[in-house]
Design an enzyme around this catalytic site. Sequence first.
Site, PDB file in Angstrom:
ATOM      1  N   HIS A 513       1.001  -0.864   0.027  1.00 48.45           N
ATOM      2  CA  HIS A 513       0.067   0.150   0.144  1.00 48.45           C
ATOM      3  C   HIS A 513       0.910   1.447   0.407  1.00 48.45           C
ATOM      4  O   HIS A 513       0.364   2.390   0.916  1.00 48.45           O
ATOM      5  CB  HIS A 513      -1.552   0.206   1.195  1.00 48.45           C
ATOM      6  CG  HIS A 513      -2.095  -1.031   0.455  1.00 48.45           C
ATOM      7  ND1 HIS A 513      -3.086  -1.563   2.583  1.00 48.45           N
ATOM      8  CD2 HIS A 513      -1.815  -2.243   0.004  1.00 48.45           C
ATOM      9  CE1 HIS A 513      -3.752  -2.501   2.184  1.00 48.45           C
ATOM     10  NE2 HIS A 513      -3.159  -2.726   0.824  1.00 48.45           N
TER      11      HIS A 513
HETATM   12  C1  LIG Z   1       0.542  -7.150  -4.465  1.00 49.04           C
HETATM   13  C2  LIG Z   1      -0.377  -6.021  -4.252  1.00 49.04           C
HETATM   14  C3  LIG Z   1      -1.628  -6.829  -3.209  1.00 49.04           C
HETATM   15  C4  LIG Z   1      -2.120  -5.244  -2.774  1.00 49.04           C
HETATM   16  N1  LIG Z   1      -3.532  -5.700  -2.639  1.00 49.04           N
HETATM   17  C5  LIG Z   1      -4.867  -4.393  -2.276  1.00 49.04           C
HETATM   18  C6  LIG Z   1      -5.574  -4.696  -1.775  1.00 49.04           C
HETATM   19  O1  LIG Z   1      -6.005  -6.458  -1.012  1.00 49.04           O
HETATM   20  N2  LIG Z   1      -7.206  -4.325  -1.291  1.00 49.04           N
HETATM   21  C7  LIG Z   1      -6.388  -2.595  -1.425  1.00 49.04           C
HETATM   22  O2  LIG Z   1      -7.490  -2.135  -1.599  1.00 49.04           O
HETATM   23  N3  LIG Z   1      -5.091  -2.642  -2.350  1.00 49.04           N
HETATM   24  C8  LIG Z   1      -4.385  -3.706  -2.544  1.00 49.04           C
HETATM   25  N4  LIG Z   1      -2.957  -2.864  -3.199  1.00 49.04           N
HETATM   26  C9  LIG Z   1      -2.471  -1.569  -3.143  1.00 49.04           C
HETATM   27  C10 LIG Z   1      -3.730  -1.000  -4.811  1.00 49.04           C
HETATM   28  O3  LIG Z   1      -3.568  -2.125  -5.769  1.00 49.04           O
HETATM   29  C11 LIG Z   1      -2.900   0.494  -4.876  1.00 49.04           C
HETATM   30  O4  LIG Z   1      -2.576   0.657  -4.049  1.00 49.04           O
HETATM   31  C12 LIG Z   1      -3.134   0.614  -6.954  1.00 49.04           C
HETATM   32  O5  LIG Z   1      -3.445   0.005  -7.196  1.00 49.04           O
HETATM   33  C13 LIG Z   1      -2.571   2.162  -6.584  1.00 49.04           C
HETATM   34  O6  LIG Z   1      -3.300   2.162  -7.720  1.00 49.04           O
HETATM   35  P1  LIG Z   1      -2.432   3.980  -8.635  1.00 49.04           P
HETATM   36  O7  LIG Z   1      -2.712   3.934  -9.711  1.00 49.04           O
HETATM   37  O8  LIG Z   1      -1.853   4.944  -7.662  1.00 49.04           O
HETATM   38  O9  LIG Z   1      -1.062   2.931  -9.379  1.00 49.04           O
HETATM   39  P2  LIG Z   1      -0.475   1.479 -10.573  1.00 49.04           P
HETATM   40  O10 LIG Z   1      -2.178   1.587  -9.891  1.00 49.04           O
HETATM   41  O11 LIG Z   1       0.703   0.916  -9.695  1.00 49.04           O
HETATM   42  O12 LIG Z   1      -0.911   2.160 -11.922  1.00 49.04           O
HETATM   43  C14 LIG Z   1       0.512   3.296 -12.482  1.00 49.04           C
HETATM   44  C15 LIG Z   1       0.227   2.949 -14.121  1.00 49.04           C
HETATM   45  O13 LIG Z   1       1.461   3.022 -14.492  1.00 49.04           O
HETATM   46  C16 LIG Z   1       2.296   3.050 -15.053  1.00 49.04           C
HETATM   47  N5  LIG Z   1       3.285   3.161 -15.861  1.00 49.04           N
HETATM   48  C17 LIG Z   1       4.164   3.650 -14.638  1.00 49.04           C
HETATM   49  N6  LIG Z   1       5.276   4.610 -15.317  1.00 49.04           N
HETATM   50  C18 LIG Z   1       4.598   4.424 -16.329  1.00 49.04           C
HETATM   51  C19 LIG Z   1       5.674   5.267 -17.317  1.00 49.04           C
HETATM   52  N7  LIG Z   1       6.633   5.825 -17.423  1.00 49.04           N
HETATM   53  N8  LIG Z   1       4.826   5.164 -18.878  1.00 49.04           N
HETATM   54  C20 LIG Z   1       4.002   4.824 -19.263  1.00 49.04           C
HETATM   55  N9  LIG Z   1       2.966   4.177 -18.109  1.00 49.04           N
HETATM   56  C21 LIG Z   1       3.547   3.775 -16.534  1.00 49.04           C
HETATM   57  C22 LIG Z   1       2.121   1.378 -14.940  1.00 49.04           C
HETATM   58  O14 LIG Z   1       3.085   0.610 -15.941  1.00 49.04           O
HETATM   59  C23 LIG Z   1       0.496   0.733 -13.701  1.00 49.04           C
HETATM   60  O15 LIG Z   1       0.085   0.450 -14.811  1.00 49.04           O
HETATM   61  C24 LIG Z   1      -2.051  -4.238  -3.797  1.00 49.04           C
HETATM   62  C25 LIG Z   1      -1.016  -3.554  -4.471  1.00 49.04           C
HETATM   63  C26 LIG Z   1      -0.256  -4.710  -4.450  1.00 49.04           C
HETATM   64  C27 LIG Z   1       0.678  -4.505  -5.481  1.00 49.04           C
END
Ligand SMILES: Cc1cc2nc3c(=O)[nH]c(=O)nc-3n(C[C@H](O)[C@H](O)[C@H](O)COP(=O)(O)OP(=O)(O)OC[C@H]3O[C@@H](n4cnc5c(N)ncnc54)[C@H](O)[C@@H]3O)c2cc1C
Length: 578
Positions: A513
């Site tokens: 997280h």
């Molecule tokens: C193993 C795991 C278990 C988890 N379990 C839970 C759970 O049970 N419940 C819950 O609520 N949360 C859970 N989480 C946390 C939650 O999934 C994350 O907090 C959330 O997905 C983050 O979202 P975000 O949009 O900030 O980033 P992300 O969803 O990581 O999105 C960022 C995106 O940007 C892309 N990207 C990055 N850099 C570039 C670039 N230079 N060019 C193009 N694309 C790029 C990446 O590929 C990615 O797809 C878990 C996370 C993980 C990894």
Amino acid sequence: MGLEGWRVFSAATILGILFFHGFCLSEKAPNYTFVHEATSAPDVSFYDYIIIGGGTAGCPLASTLSQNYSVLLLERGGSPYGNPNITNLNAFGAPLSDLSPSSPSQRFISEDGVINARARVLGGGSCLNAGFYSRASTSYVRDLGWDGKLVNESYEWVEKKVAFEPPVKQWQSAVRDGLIESGVRPYNGFTYDHLYGTKVGGTIFDQNGTRHTAADLLEYANPKGLTVLLHATVHKILFRTKGRSKPLAHGVIFRDAARIKHKAYLKAGARNEVIVSAGALGSPQLLMLSGIGPEDHLRHHNITVIYHQPFVGLGMYDNPMNAIYVPSPSPVEVSLIQVVGITRFGSYIEAASGENFAGGSASRDFGMFSPKIGQLSTLPPKQRTPEALAKAIDDMSKLDAVAFSGGFILEKTMGPLSNGYLMLRQKNPNANPSVTFNYFQEPEDLQRCVDGIKVIESIIESKSFSKFRYDDLTLQVLLNMTANSPVNLLPKHSNASTSLEQFCKDTVMTIWHYHGGCQVNRVVDEDYKVLGVDNLRVIDGSTFYDSPGTNPQATVMMLGRYMGVTMLNERLASEKSN
Ligand SMILES: Cc1cc2nc3c(=O)[nH]c(=O)nc-3n(C[C@H](O)[C@H](O)[C@H](O)COP(=O)(O)OP(=O)(O)OC[C@H]3O[C@@H](n4cnc5c(N)ncnc54)[C@H](O)[C@@H]3O)c2cc1C
Ligand SMILES: *[C@@H]1O[C@H](CO)[C@@H](O)[C@H](O)[C@H]1NC(C)=O
Ligand SMILES: *[C@@H]1O[C@H](CO)[C@@H](O)[C@H](O)[C@H]1NC(C)=O
Ligand SMILES: *[C@@H]1O[C@H](CO)[C@@H](O)[C@H](O)[C@H]1NC(C)=O
Ligand SMILES: *[C@@H]1O[C@H](CO)[C@@H](O)[C@H](O)[C@H]1NC(C)=O
Ligand SMILES: *[C@@H]1O[C@H](CO)[C@@H](O)[C@H](O)[C@H]1NC(C)=O
Ligand SMILES: *[C@@H]1O[C@H](CO)[C@@H](O)[C@H](O)[C@H]1NC(C)=O
Ligand SMILES: *[C@@H]1O[C@H](CO)[C@@H](O)[C@H](O)[C@H]1NC(C)=O
Ligand SMILES: *[C@@H]1O[C@H](CO)[C@@H](O)[C@H](O)[C@H]1NC(C)=O
């Protein structure tokens, strides 16, 4: 020790898992006409909005903006559809243990030594996570100054597509009842709301054990307004500086799977914008690579400084997770998180049970707590070397099947307060930046962990849980269990079984997280606009100070929708007044 009893149930456990959770069909790819490989993109193209990162926030944002404008969504990973490693609940460990460059997960190791993972796939972290879905508290929403009505509408918009009520079976029910018996009250039943006490939360896995992800929120998109490019890695945001008091974001450079360079620009239009939704590692990293960050650090990497912004990369938080493995004399179901205890002292208690299979193969695995995915609580973080990890994986492969009958009860430290920073290692955007979280640096975090472990102890010892524990295994023994086993939570310090403080420090893992790096009022303003430049926002988990709710994904998806609607409304109002 009564461990012989494990054997009796092993066959039944394995059969049960295969029968009930075996090999589900993967979700059918939706009919998206707007998703393409970046190799098919023109050298130069023009859009009203360019969103970097098709993750948990980026997908709902793109869908929403596409309603009235032309939107380009650039995602460095591939499609989640048709990949059983992503779609099936019981394959949880598979993507996280796949270390190839085409894996939907990219492993990173913080300077603290804790092994961690970040998404690299359309749908982002929602394609890898444990599925638990739970909203932020109303006080979290109020403190941020968000519009509560729009927040609720945005959650509902998300929930209609991706949130479900989990089938709570015997083991999860025992954890739930144990929590209530331990005083984590009242019992609030099944709800998405964040309420003190014990509850069953939502999940993005449907009744068939099939995962739904943020990529499914693209079903809401206007196909005429959206272009999604896969394997499109953004290297740089482009700024216009000549004759301007503030640099203006006006395009991006990205590379496709063949490493061919493309440019995308904003169409002329004062309110067109670039939005960074690359996650808590990707967003601060990309701002720095584009010249927004601490100037000395940028100069050190020969990056032209666009705007000196010392706060980019500061405030990196990862909630510590500590767990106790409880071997069970009775068979347990395979479950990821379903039940949560929301305590008043700042610790969230959750649990997962049963054996997971990596990639549908019959290789035994501890799922959320497997060394294959980098979880290694048998050694203090700094000692989690590649050799130690390989040894733990080998040890696990030699375990009798019966050893996998059981479950982990975990606690997540709220907040947390301890935090660190992110720095570039090199200019390649595909390489992980260096990140330090400083777990348990603040004494309050350590106290929350200790108090959480005490609740876990009380659950294990509760009447409700008696069917799923060996009565002769005391907490001391569990903490100190089974030498030669990867579930051995015996840390290297001999005082760790008596000092819960030491236990917390030595066995700390991540619950993934992590957040921060582009925080509100430091890097972005309250409208998520990057300070010091024009036409650039950051919208994702990098903007958070605290992890919202018990688990963040509900709020990350909600934020994508919420900001999309807010931006459409602002623009409509300004166009009316012109
Ligand atoms: C193993 C795991 C278990 C988890 N379990 C839970 C759970 O049970 N419940 C819950 O609520 N949360 C859970 N989480 C946390 C939650 O999934 C994350 O907090 C959330 O997905 C983050 O979202 P975000 O949009 O900030 O980033 P992300 O969803 O990581 O999105 C960022 C995106 O940007 C892309 N990207 C990055 N850099 C570039 C670039 N230079 N060019 C193009 N694309 C790029 C990446 O590929 C990615 O797809 C878990 C996370 C993980 C990894
Ligand atoms: C997919 O959608 C397009 C456009 O809406 C439509 O023409 C096509 O028939 C659909 N294909 C399938 C297989 O449903
Ligand atoms: C699924 O995961 C396994 C194990 O990590 C890996 O070997 C396999 O290539 C993955 N399959 C897909 C389709 O990604
Ligand atoms: C939003 O929904 C929650 C319940 O999920 C409720 O407690 C709260 O009052 C609602 N807020 C508004 C502004 O309607
Ligand atoms: C579960 O699978 C059944 C049978 O394939 C299907 O009819 C049902 O719609 C699925 N449920 C969900 C929520 O997709
Ligand atoms: C920066 O550029 C200088 C001069 O071209 C070079 O010597 C140095 O190695 C470069 N540093 C980095 C980190 O690329
Ligand atoms: C815990 O392990 C240590 C080191 O192996 C041992 O000395 C101690 O007796 C064990 N304590 C319990 C309660 O099992
Ligand atoms: C436990 O032992 C280690 C190593 O001897 C020591 O550094 C640490 O302070 C001790 N912890 C406690 C809580 O006593
Ligand atoms: C979207 O566009 C339609 C048609 O031009 C217009 O009527 C509507 O008000 C717009 N809505 C928003 C939110 O911009």
